[in-house]
Design a protein around this motif. Sequence first.
Motif, PDB file in Angstrom:
ATOM      1  N   LYS A  36      -0.987   4.371   2.074  1.00 14.97           N
ATOM      2  CA  LYS A  36      -1.668   2.996   1.271  1.00 14.97           C
ATOM      3  C   LYS A  36      -1.039   2.760  -0.118  1.00 14.97           C
ATOM      4  O   LYS A  36      -1.160   3.961  -0.844  1.00 14.97           O
ATOM      5  CB  LYS A  36      -2.853   2.973   1.869  1.00 14.97           C
ATOM      6  N   ILE A  37      -0.702   1.783  -0.393  1.00 15.62           N
ATOM      7  CA  ILE A  37      -0.792   1.338  -1.863  1.00 15.62           C
ATOM      8  C   ILE A  37      -1.515   0.439  -2.212  1.00 15.62           C
ATOM      9  O   ILE A  37      -1.902  -0.399  -1.376  1.00 15.62           O
ATOM     10  CB  ILE A  37       1.013   1.279  -2.192  1.00 15.62           C
ATOM     11  N   THR A  38      -1.502   0.184  -3.544  1.00 16.69           N
ATOM     12  CA  THR A  38      -2.190  -1.130  -3.992  1.00 16.69           C
ATOM     13  C   THR A  38      -1.469  -1.657  -5.002  1.00 16.69           C
ATOM     14  O   THR A  38      -0.686  -1.386  -5.710  1.00 16.69           O
ATOM     15  CB  THR A  38      -3.284  -0.581  -4.980  1.00 16.69           C
ATOM     16  N   VAL A  39      -1.409  -3.129  -4.559  1.00 19.79           N
ATOM     17  CA  VAL A  39      -0.717  -4.180  -5.402  1.00 19.79           C
ATOM     18  C   VAL A  39      -1.545  -5.084  -6.004  1.00 19.79           C
ATOM     19  O   VAL A  39      -2.219  -5.970  -5.449  1.00 19.79           O
ATOM     20  CB  VAL A  39       0.392  -4.978  -4.323  1.00 19.79           C
ATOM     21  N   SER A  99       3.085  -5.693   1.448  1.00 22.45           N
ATOM     22  CA  SER A  99       3.486  -4.476   1.146  1.00 22.45           C
ATOM     23  C   SER A  99       2.704  -3.570   1.325  1.00 22.45           C
ATOM     24  O   SER A  99       3.056  -2.564   1.949  1.00 22.45           O
ATOM     25  CB  SER A  99       4.033  -4.646  -0.477  1.00 22.45           C
ATOM     26  N   ALA A 131       5.214   2.159   7.607  1.00 18.59           N
ATOM     27  CA  ALA A 131       6.441   2.937   7.672  1.00 18.59           C
ATOM     28  C   ALA A 131       6.385   4.187   7.063  1.00 18.59           C
ATOM     29  O   ALA A 131       7.079   5.107   7.441  1.00 18.59           O
ATOM     30  CB  ALA A 131       7.396   2.046   6.700  1.00 18.59           C
ATOM     31  N   LEU A 184      -6.574  -6.042   6.338  1.00 17.73           N
ATOM     32  CA  LEU A 184      -6.581  -5.573   4.732  1.00 17.73           C
ATOM     33  C   LEU A 184      -6.984  -4.243   4.596  1.00 17.73           C
ATOM     34  O   LEU A 184      -6.553  -3.382   3.602  1.00 17.73           O
ATOM     35  CB  LEU A 184      -7.005  -6.797   3.923  1.00 17.73           C
ATOM     36  N   ILE A 216       3.122  -2.772   5.184  1.00 18.68           N
ATOM     37  CA  ILE A 216       4.368  -2.371   5.678  1.00 18.68           C
ATOM     38  C   ILE A 216       4.451  -1.031   5.047  1.00 18.68           C
ATOM     39  O   ILE A 216       4.954  -0.076   5.707  1.00 18.68           O
ATOM     40  CB  ILE A 216       5.449  -3.192   4.929  1.00 18.68           C
ATOM     41  N   SER A 217       4.032  -0.857   3.765  1.00 16.67           N
ATOM     42  CA  SER A 217       3.892   0.847   3.474  1.00 16.67           C
ATOM     43  C   SER A 217       3.397   1.569   4.283  1.00 16.67           C
ATOM     44  O   SER A 217       3.750   2.753   4.669  1.00 16.67           O
ATOM     45  CB  SER A 217       3.639   0.842   2.094  1.00 16.67           C
ATOM     46  N   SER A 269       4.640 -11.104  -0.539  1.00 18.64           N
ATOM     47  CA  SER A 269       5.111  -9.752  -0.759  1.00 18.64           C
ATOM     48  C   SER A 269       4.097  -8.789  -1.274  1.00 18.64           C
ATOM     49  O   SER A 269       3.811  -7.614  -0.610  1.00 18.64           O
ATOM     50  CB  SER A 269       6.348  -9.674  -1.961  1.00 18.64           C
TER      51      SER A 269
END
Lengths: 168, 741
Positions: free
Chosen positions: B402-405, B391, B398, B318, B394-395, B387
């Motif tokens: 890094k993104i925050t959901v 995500s 790829a 994480l 995966i982000s 998801s």
Amino acid sequence: MTTHKGLRITHYALLLALMLAGLLTASVSAQGPTPTDDEVNAIAKQLFCPVCENTPLDVCPTEACRQWRDLIRLKLAEGWTEDQIKQYFVDNYGARVLSEPPRTGFNWLVYIVPPVLIGIGALILFTAFRSWRRLDAELAEADAGSGKEEASNDEYVARLEEELRQRD
Amino acid sequence: MIADFGFGVLVVTFLITLYSVGAALYGELGKKPAFVESARRAQLLTFPLITVSALALIYLLVNNDFEIEYVYSVTSRSMPFYLKVTALWGGQPGSLLFWGWLLSAFTSAVTLRKWDRDREFLPWVIIVSSVTLAFFLSMNVFFENPFARMFWNSAGEFTRAMFLPAGGTPVPLQADGRGLNPLLRHPGMIIHPPMLYLGFVSYVIPFAFAIAALVTGRSDDRWIRLTRRWSLWAWLFLSFGLLLGGRWAYDVLGWGGYWGWDPVEIAAFMPWLTGTAFLHSVMIQEKRGMLKQWNMILIILTYSLVIFGTFLTRSGVLSSVHAFAQSAVGPMFFSFIGVTFITSMALLFWRWSELRAETEMKSMLSREALFLLNNLLFISVLIVCFSGVISPLISELATGQKITVGPPFYERANAPLFAILMLLMGIAPLSAWGLTSAENMGRINKPVLGGILAVPVVLFGIFWNQVNTALGGLTITVIVLAVILIILGFIYMFRRAVWQAAVVATLVTALAAFTYTHDIIALTGFFLIALTLAATLREFWRATRARQHTRQENFFTALWRLVGRNRRRYGGYLIHISMMLMAIGILGIEIFQMETQGTLEIGQSLTLGNYNIEYKEVANWDDLPKGVNYTRAVVSVTENGQYLGDLTPRKDYYYDSQQGMTIPGQYSTLKDDLYVLLVDWEPISQTGATLKIYVNPLVNWLWIGGLIFFVGIIIAAWPDKDPALAPVHAAKRVPQTSAAD
């Protein structure tokens, strides 16, 4: 020699101009109302610092996050809008500071995949229902002449239901 | 010495577990029952052995043996005895050992049952549960050894090992340990992890039986009947683990909420979702002999999500996918999940045709149809959660970004799904198994069709709302209208059964609209809660009255016996009631929460809603024996001018772990919670402080609902006097009445 002197004058002039600009900025800032904690938190709530994972900025107790909140206060005092401040943090720290990924490029997958999968699930369920009902119709035809009564597998439940039917 | 002994026992247990797998396999395939019996006894031995190992570690923790790295990292001399014991699950190696310990307790217990009727399951149950146990023990033995000591290796780097590495030197004995993370010193946190772990490991047992049924080709529902109570207890533990986690977050994390859609929370929530779907859909298999394949998929998913949840929290994935790659346990967990999932699914597809339904779906209005819709909704929530959790990973893989959901993503997508689930909770118990005609429920006509058509509108609305928040207001309106249409459609379909409840719900909603709120989402929520509560309470009422009428019993005796005779059904209803009470709390805090923050000098006050707090004083002192520095503010609280008392929000700082925690001052009523936090004080002055106040309306109904939930599930899971006498004929049909379990 003259050139050297000219340069020096230019330096002084620049320094003076910077000091004046600084003073003007300070006075402009001083003129605006000081942003309240609630105004700062309204923006901080939508941001996440890269270090304190999954803790919104408005409630994060670390010193680094307190400094970020001070920065938001400063920007608000300077008249920045909410979107400008959020963009400032995105520009400096990346899109991960936002509570949701921006709707660009690869990030679209986050938004598209779940509804598509749920839609496929709903479609499978609907198709299954239809096939079951078709089979059921055939079974009903087969059972039509037999006149079989369905039996309960639980005497108590059957009795209770009978009582309930009588009451209704 | 004790550490060597504890580790030695752990290694022996690991070998015995491997033997158990091998012996069971050899005994089954070679038709040598003696080996299966030997495997059973070997599995029985794992529990006392891991108990010895765990007790050895507890002994080291309690006696401050800081030579051991784990003891040094999670305890300190100033910690009380009970916290040193609970430090067993305060860090990675100890948590894994604790997981294995609980699992061995369950697997040993299951081998003790009478196997006469189901002898063919035994070797495969042993194999599946022992493989899982061996995996967790291998993590401890090879990667996360809780008994390891601290050394400098020949290159001068810090290392953990049982014995002195070649060319290395021991790290000098530490005078004190680093202490347990203060956030883990709360009573909620002491019980919360064991509850979650119990929930996790309990699901291994139904999974083991499911695999045994697949391998042996038993296509009946015997495996479900054998593991019904295991599943219920697993669900109880997992649910309580989640609830306690929420209470802990509310009391300790100091952000005014109980659930933050944090990936660690979601890791525990995902198996709960499939577990809940499983609890409902197995009833269809028991009653109608349907959905055998689907139930297999659900239990395989639940088991995989249990391991996946442990993987998420234990591998460091994480924080970063790179942390996962560097961690010792991450790749191992990942491989284990992959192998077990693929093997299980392969077995299922091998038996796919043998697991066809014994009967067919009678009607789209039948209870099994509604249960299936319930399953679709739970799986939809799972899809959203899964998801959201993967995500960012995966982000990062790829794109390197890094993104925050965060919470907005989950709340927007899940809220309409939960709304329809609430509706089903009220209506599904009123429908009948195998309903063939619309006679009882009304004919399908235009309003019903409208309700059904609204489903794709909701899905589209969720999709569109996710895509473009600029149109948020419009899309939320579309979703709300569609949800309302669905509600009306269902109520119309089931009007004979629910009209009284619908009248009550309408009155409650009207009352709320006049006196409390005009928020359409809140009013929709209140309507659904009132509808489900009224419909469920009416079920209790009319069944009790019927019994009273025929048996000449007084109301309470009739109610007691009614529930006692059909514990699963009425325990389930009580759980539905508790869920609605929890929904009141969730709705209250999600929609009506208010907050404000201000920096005050002594005597100054802050107002929020009807509450006013006046800042009276702040004090700071050390408690050296405990190693804690306390800063405590005192504020007096008034509501509409009436003095209610003083609150003492505080900040605690633990010297050993160099970590702090923010403890709120709370004034709780059924109406709302006043929640005061001491945000800051030092930079201002000794007399000033920054305080933050939340008013959390109705939140206490969440905890009350939690207590009723506990009662409900105890009733539902209470063992029958003689389970063998319970009806077991899945294919038998039941009458077309409004209730059957």
